[in-house]
Each structure stands twice: as C-alpha cells, then as structure tokens.
Design a protein around this motif. Structure first.
Motif, PDB file in Angstrom:
ATOM      1  N   ASP A  38       0.951  -1.294  -0.138  1.00  0.00           N
ATOM      2  CA  ASP A  38      -0.069  -0.067   0.017  1.00  0.00           C
ATOM      3  C   ASP A  38       0.788   1.232   0.117  1.00  0.00           C
ATOM      4  OD1 ASP A  38      -2.186  -1.375  -0.057  1.00  0.00           O
ATOM      5  OD2 ASP A  38      -2.575  -1.175   2.044  1.00  0.00           O
ATOM      6  N   ARG A  39       1.952   1.279   0.849  1.00  0.00           N
ATOM      7  CA  ARG A  39       2.822   2.504   0.728  1.00  0.00           C
ATOM      8  C   ARG A  39       3.347   2.754  -0.437  1.00  0.00           C
ATOM      9  NH1 ARG A  39       5.944   0.817   4.468  1.00  0.00           N
ATOM     10  NH2 ARG A  39       8.166   0.465   3.422  1.00  0.00           N
ATOM     11  N   TYR A  40       3.737   1.519  -1.393  1.00  0.00           N
ATOM     12  CA  TYR A  40       4.625   1.839  -2.571  1.00  0.00           C
ATOM     13  C   TYR A  40       3.389   2.237  -3.470  1.00  0.00           C
ATOM     14  CZ  TYR A  40       9.105  -0.483  -0.925  1.00  0.00           C
ATOM     15  OH  TYR A  40      10.141  -0.700  -0.517  1.00  0.00           O
ATOM     16  N   ARG A  41       2.249   1.674  -3.644  1.00  0.00           N
ATOM     17  CA  ARG A  41       1.108   2.109  -4.402  1.00  0.00           C
ATOM     18  C   ARG A  41       1.076   3.600  -4.065  1.00  0.00           C
ATOM     19  NH1 ARG A  41      -1.428  -2.922  -3.053  1.00  0.00           N
ATOM     20  NH2 ARG A  41      -1.336  -4.186  -4.812  1.00  0.00           N
ATOM     21  N   ALA A  42       0.877   4.153  -2.986  1.00  0.00           N
ATOM     22  CA  ALA A  42       0.785   5.496  -2.627  1.00  0.00           C
ATOM     23  C   ALA A  42       1.801   6.284  -3.389  1.00  0.00           C
ATOM     24  CB  ALA A  42       0.298   5.659  -1.317  1.00  0.00           C
ATOM     25  N   MET A  43       2.879   5.876  -3.461  1.00  0.00           N
ATOM     26  CA  MET A  43       4.006   6.596  -3.857  1.00  0.00           C
ATOM     27  C   MET A  43       4.052   6.644  -5.477  1.00  0.00           C
ATOM     28  SD  MET A  43       7.222   5.268  -1.481  1.00  0.00           S
ATOM     29  CE  MET A  43       7.380   5.757   0.209  1.00  0.00           C
ATOM     30  N   GLY A  44       3.113   5.902  -6.017  1.00  0.00           N
ATOM     31  CA  GLY A  44       3.268   5.647  -7.631  1.00  0.00           C
ATOM     32  C   GLY A  44       4.339   5.037  -8.097  1.00  0.00           C
ATOM     33  N   ILE A  45       5.018   3.938  -7.256  1.00  0.00           N
ATOM     34  CA  ILE A  45       6.219   3.352  -7.870  1.00  0.00           C
ATOM     35  C   ILE A  45       6.033   1.909  -8.135  1.00  0.00           C
ATOM     36  CG2 ILE A  45       7.795   5.123  -6.881  1.00  0.00           C
ATOM     37  CD1 ILE A  45       8.384   3.346  -4.493  1.00  0.00           C
ATOM     38  N   VAL A  46       4.614   1.461  -8.424  1.00  0.00           N
ATOM     39  CA  VAL A  46       4.475  -0.047  -8.601  1.00  0.00           C
ATOM     40  C   VAL A  46       4.269  -0.262 -10.160  1.00  0.00           C
ATOM     41  CG1 VAL A  46       3.077  -1.780  -8.051  1.00  0.00           C
ATOM     42  CG2 VAL A  46       3.554  -0.480  -6.169  1.00  0.00           C
ATOM     43  N   ALA A  47       4.891  -1.189 -10.601  1.00  0.00           N
ATOM     44  CA  ALA A  47       4.692  -1.141 -11.978  1.00  0.00           C
ATOM     45  C   ALA A  47       3.235  -1.580 -12.438  1.00  0.00           C
ATOM     46  CB  ALA A  47       5.526  -2.546 -12.432  1.00  0.00           C
ATOM     47  N   PRO A  48       2.579  -0.946 -13.335  1.00  0.00           N
ATOM     48  CA  PRO A  48       1.259  -1.084 -13.504  1.00  0.00           C
ATOM     49  C   PRO A  48       0.605  -2.353 -13.778  1.00  0.00           C
ATOM     50  CG  PRO A  48       2.195  -0.050 -15.332  1.00  0.00           C
ATOM     51  CD  PRO A  48       3.427  -0.106 -14.169  1.00  0.00           C
ATOM     52  N   TYR A  49       1.574  -3.328 -14.461  1.00  0.00           N
ATOM     53  CA  TYR A  49       1.042  -4.616 -14.749  1.00  0.00           C
ATOM     54  C   TYR A  49       0.816  -5.514 -13.164  1.00  0.00           C
ATOM     55  CZ  TYR A  49       6.039  -5.074 -14.402  1.00  0.00           C
ATOM     56  OH  TYR A  49       7.446  -5.249 -14.044  1.00  0.00           O
ATOM     57  N   LEU A  50       1.446  -5.123 -12.189  1.00  0.00           N
ATOM     58  CA  LEU A  50       1.398  -5.857 -11.040  1.00  0.00           C
ATOM     59  C   LEU A  50       0.074  -5.925 -10.294  1.00  0.00           C
ATOM     60  CD1 LEU A  50       4.823  -5.014  -9.516  1.00  0.00           C
ATOM     61  CD2 LEU A  50       3.997  -7.178 -10.611  1.00  0.00           C
ATOM     62  N   ASP A  51      -0.939  -4.942 -10.860  1.00  0.00           N
ATOM     63  CA  ASP A  51      -2.051  -4.714 -10.296  1.00  0.00           C
ATOM     64  C   ASP A  51      -3.379  -5.448 -11.072  1.00  0.00           C
ATOM     65  OD1 ASP A  51      -1.692  -3.620  -7.872  1.00  0.00           O
ATOM     66  OD2 ASP A  51      -1.611  -1.741  -8.522  1.00  0.00           O
ATOM     67  N   GLU A  52      -2.716  -6.030 -12.119  1.00  0.00           N
ATOM     68  CA  GLU A  52      -3.673  -6.905 -13.201  1.00  0.00           C
ATOM     69  C   GLU A  52      -4.032  -8.165 -12.843  1.00  0.00           C
ATOM     70  OE1 GLU A  52      -1.852  -6.553 -16.963  1.00  0.00           O
ATOM     71  OE2 GLU A  52      -1.969  -4.301 -17.141  1.00  0.00           O
ATOM     72  N   HIS A  53      -4.974  -8.640 -12.839  1.00  0.00           N
ATOM     73  CA  HIS A  53      -5.502 -10.049 -12.597  1.00  0.00           C
ATOM     74  C   HIS A  53      -4.931 -11.105 -13.229  1.00  0.00           C
ATOM     75  CE1 HIS A  53      -8.401  -8.339  -9.738  1.00  0.00           C
ATOM     76  NE2 HIS A  53      -9.152  -7.522 -10.500  1.00  0.00           N
ATOM     77  N   ASP A  54      -4.829 -10.756 -14.499  1.00  0.00           N
ATOM     78  CA  ASP A  54      -4.075 -12.162 -15.312  1.00  0.00           C
ATOM     79  C   ASP A  54      -2.686 -11.732 -15.674  1.00  0.00           C
ATOM     80  OD1 ASP A  54      -4.847 -13.406 -18.550  1.00  0.00           O
ATOM     81  OD2 ASP A  54      -3.861 -14.178 -16.879  1.00  0.00           O
ATOM     82  N   MET A  55      -1.889 -12.042 -14.757  1.00  0.00           N
ATOM     83  CA  MET A  55      -0.346 -11.623 -14.875  1.00  0.00           C
ATOM     84  C   MET A  55       0.410 -12.768 -15.536  1.00  0.00           C
ATOM     85  SD  MET A  55       0.842  -9.251 -11.334  1.00  0.00           S
ATOM     86  CE  MET A  55       0.436 -10.993 -10.431  1.00  0.00           C
ATOM     87  N   GLY A  56       1.428 -12.173 -16.645  1.00  0.00           N
ATOM     88  CA  GLY A  56       2.185 -13.197 -17.107  1.00  0.00           C
ATOM     89  C   GLY A  56       3.081 -13.630 -16.080  1.00  0.00           C
ATOM     90  N   ARG A  57       3.789 -14.991 -16.335  1.00  0.00           N
ATOM     91  CA  ARG A  57       4.688 -15.878 -15.615  1.00  0.00           C
ATOM     92  C   ARG A  57       5.964 -15.559 -16.451  1.00  0.00           C
ATOM     93  NH1 ARG A  57       2.782 -19.317 -11.790  1.00  0.00           N
ATOM     94  NH2 ARG A  57       4.835 -19.366 -11.107  1.00  0.00           N
ATOM     95  N   ARG A  58       7.038 -15.576 -15.416  1.00  0.00           N
ATOM     96  CA  ARG A  58       8.429 -15.572 -16.324  1.00  0.00           C
ATOM     97  C   ARG A  58       8.512 -16.765 -16.416  1.00  0.00           C
ATOM     98  NH1 ARG A  58      13.356 -11.947 -13.793  1.00  0.00           N
ATOM     99  NH2 ARG A  58      14.640 -12.445 -15.601  1.00  0.00           N
ATOM    100  N   VAL A  59       9.178 -16.837 -17.944  1.00  0.00           N
ATOM    101  CA  VAL A  59       9.781 -18.142 -18.296  1.00  0.00           C
ATOM    102  C   VAL A  59      11.011 -18.527 -17.813  1.00  0.00           C
ATOM    103  CG1 VAL A  59      10.216 -19.267 -20.447  1.00  0.00           C
ATOM    104  CG2 VAL A  59       8.641 -17.743 -20.494  1.00  0.00           C
TER     105      VAL A  59
END
Length: 261
Positions: free
Chosen positions: A239-260
């Motif tokens: 929550d603190r990082y979200r409030a700072m605006g420094i969280v990558a936008p895709y991390l809050d998406e529900h269907d996130m890709g997985r690293r290969v």
C-alpha cells in the motif's frame, strides 16, 4: 561522401552515453585522437593531389573526436588539466555542460551508484533503457545478482543497457523508485537525496514471478532478507508503494504473465 556522412551517425551512441555520464570515457584517449586528426589534416593538406573528400573525412573525424574530448574532460582552457592534471583555474565548460550527476563506487555487495549532486524529492534521476526482450526469449538460468533484466510488462523485459542504470542496487528502504510513463521508465527520488548518498530502489516493485528470489544484503534496518515478487510483500508495504506511485502497472492486473524459466 557517404562515408563522411556516416561518421557522425557512428558517434551518436557515444555522445548520448557521455551526455548522461561523462565518467564512462577517459579524456586523454580522446585528446590523443583529436591531436592525431589535426596532424593527419596537416599532412593531407600538404600532400599533392589531395581531394576535397579526403579533407572532409579528416575534418569530420577531427570534429567528432574533439567534441567528445570537450564533453568528457576538457573542463578548462588549460590543456594540461584536460589530461588529468589538476592545474589551472580557467573553467569554461561547466556553464554549458551538466555536471556528472553520478559516481560509481564500491560497497560491501560490489559496485553501487552514488549521487554526485543532490536530487530533490520527485526529481527524475535517470531514464532506464535497454533492449526490449519478450519473456519467451529471456536467457536461461538467470537468477539473483546475475539477472539484470527488468520486467516492464506482463510478457516483456528490458535487457541490460550497459549504462548507469544497470548498476543501481536494491534497498528495502529505497530513496528512489521506478515510475512507468508513456515516455519510458524513469527512476525518481522518493525523498531528497544528498550528494554522496547511494541511490537504490526496491526491485520488488517490478517483480511478478513468485518463483524468482534473491538474497538481500542491503543492510537497511527494514531489510527483508530476501527480494521476492511484489505480491509477496507485506500488505502495508504494498500500500505504501502504491501511494508513492512506484508500483509497475501490470502488477495490479489480475491475469499477470509468468516469467519463463
């Protein structure tokens, strides 16, 4: 003439790199190239049968080498100082060229980037750059400190740039953070950063893969011991990082890709 025109194009990456960080190049080498070009030009002009094309090539080479020499080390009118001797006081270029904002040093975990000048809160520190790599084409066996790939999308990564951004370390108590914009990925100061202070950001703010981890030795009182995916951070930290605006936008998406792997 095509070769003459191509010379500045070949110098463009060097100009861009030096403008961002002068310390990447050494002044004496560029000074010797410049003086060598001058000598070549004098010889060419005295040679019978020399054409305009030969003059043009040498002149363009001279101008390109001299421009880099001025950018990386010719900070005064005193040529002795240009070759690393701290003699003379006739500084002229500091009024025109930005001072190198970074210094690379060593810490207990290896190379680190320090502020050579102060940064105000919310000020942009550096733009992250590098080749864009699809997740499916990531090199195999990447882990821990050897992994210099930055996730920038569900299935996209940014590879090493060979520039200062590759050397900026992680901290569990960061003084900087990444912001994703339409113009690129930028590291910004989360608070005022004093000259001499190490610049660091929290790698977890871009990590989506729950299987990726790296032992942390940042030394912060808040050190978590292991750097892991953003979703595995404590809720209050997220929550603190979200409030700072420094969280990558895709991390809050529900269907996130997985690293290969």
């Amino acid at each position: 003439m095509l070769v003459v025109a191509a010379v500045p194009l070949g110098f463009w990456p060097t100009w861009a790199s030096v403008w961002e960080d002068r310390a990447r190049e050494r002044s004496p080498a560029w000074g010797l190239w410049t003086l060598g070009d001058m000598a070549t030009l004098l010889v060419t002009m005295r040679s019978p049968g020399s054409g305009v094309g030969e003059y043009g090539y040498v002149v363009v080479e001279l101008l390109c080498h001299a421009s880099v020499w001025f950018m990386v080390g010719l900070a005064t009118l005193n040529p002795i100082r240009s070759f690393g001797r701290r003699e003379g006081k006739l500084r002229v270029l500091d009024a025109y060229l930005p001072a190198n904002p970074f210094a690379v040093g060593e810490t207990h975990i290896g190379k680190a980037v320090f502020a050579a000048q102060g940064f105000a809160q919310a000020e942009t520190i550096v733009r992250f750059s590098g080749p864009i790599v699809p997740a499916a084409r990531l090199p195999q066996g990447l882990s821990g400190a050897s992994d210099r790939y930055l996730q920038i999308g569900r299935d996209r990564y940014m590879g090493p740039s060979g520039r200062i951004d590759d050397l900026i370390n992680h901290s569990c108590s960061p003084n900087a953070g990444l912001r994703f914009t339409d113009d690129g990925v930028f590291l910004v100061a989360l608070r005022p950063i004093a000259p001499g202070e190490e610049i660091a950001w929290d790698y977890s703010t871009t990590l989506a893969d729950p299987d990726w981890s790296m032992q942390c030795a940042c030394g912060s009182p808040e050190c978590r011991g292991v750097i892991r995916a953003f979703a595995l951070l404590p809720a209050e930290v997220q929550d603190r990082y979200r409030a700072m605006g420094i969280v990558a936008p895709y991390l809050d998406e529900h269907d996130m890709g997985r690293r290969v792997a």
